[in-house]
Design an enzyme around this catalytic site. Structure first.
Site: not given
Length: 291
Positions: A206, A231
């Site tokens: 990240e 989802d």
């Protein structure tokens, strides 16, 4: 591991690369993988430069020299900050790890290509383009679920196929469970505190304050691709952060809305997704799967 990045095309550097692979430590393997990707990116940039006409008034051997040096530095920088994901694949193989190494994602997903290299050289190759057969198989497999989810969100279904392709490398890098079976997580949605379902762990990169940070994170696991799309539909459809995604008919705007909503920390995520949405690989996959 802090070290001076060598000249990736220097024969002595290649000899050093060979010696590093014998060390076998995770630090050495990481350095080897990054240098290997830098070599690859340098070759790509050089090839792209040579494809552009270079007979202008400002062209000279001197400018070519400095341009080559710039490309070399760019390739090395990209390999240390995420690159196109090649270094992560090489490092994973060298370490013999069973934990998937997925490039760049925040709450929801990774990005797998070198937009910086393409823009710097004046051209943009198709991201993560697999063989046409692999693209066709992936599109055919997820198209019915993508249609249902897209109808709920008011977007074209191929937008969702493109994002799933970006997140999973056209289905080749879906996060696996500890026993090697698939998690069916096509959009790399993380398992937060409110998640009550199954969980799998995967290594991720990240960006925090412009720097790449590696972690092992928890991700949601499903029983099928249909559950993954369902989802994803709940996430995008119910979260106010993604209001700009819902009902979007423009591919570039769809990608930007996802990034602006915080879907990924990769600053080039929207650009990468846009190029897949508008690229030949997806188009050919859609055409082939419709036959």
């Amino acid at each position: 591991m802090n070290s001076v990045q060598p000249n990736v095309l220097d024969p002595s550097s290649l000899a050093g690369l060979k010696l590093q692979t014998r060390e076998g430590s995770p630090e050495a393997n990481k350095a080897v993988a990054q240098q290997f990707e830098a070599m690859f990116l340098q070759i790509v940039l050089k090839t792209m430069r040579e494809s552009i006409p270079q007979d202008g008034m400002l062209e000279s051997e001197g400018t070519k020299l400095f341009q080559g040096m710039h490309d070399q530095q760019l390739a090395q920088l990209m390999s240390r900050t995420g690159g196109i994901g090649l270094a992560q694949v090489v490092e994973r193989q060298l370490n013999g790890t069973s934990i998937p190494r997925l490039p760049t994602y925040d709450l929801k997903g990774p990005a797998q290509a070198g937009a910086a290299a393409a823009s710097a050289a004046g051209a943009a190759p198709q991201l993560g383009a697999p063989y046409s057969g692999a693209a066709q198989g992936f599109v055919t497999q997820v198209w019915p679920q993508a249609q249902q989810a897209a109808a709920s969100l008011g977007v074209p279904p191929h937008f969702l196929v493109a994002q799933a392709a970006l997140e999973t490398g056209w289905g080749k890098s879906v996060i696996q469970r500890a026993d090697g079976s698939t998690s069916y997580n096509l959009f790399n949605i993380k398992a937060g505190r409110d998640w009550q379902g199954e969980v799998v762990e995967a290594r991720t990169t990240e960006y925090e304050n412009g720097r790449a940070v590696e972690r092992v994170e928890r991700f949601r696991a499903y029983g099928s691709y249909a559950e993954s799309f369902q989802d994803y539909t709940r996430l995008i459809g119910q979260n106010s952060r993604y209001a700009g995604v819902r009902g979007q008919s423009d591919g570039d705007a769809f990608a930007r809305a996802l990034q602006q909503g915080g879907y990924a920390t990769d600053p080039a995520y929207a650009d990468k997704l846009s190029r897949i949405i508008n690229g030949n690989t997806l188009r050919q996959g859609l055409q082939a799967s419709a036959r």
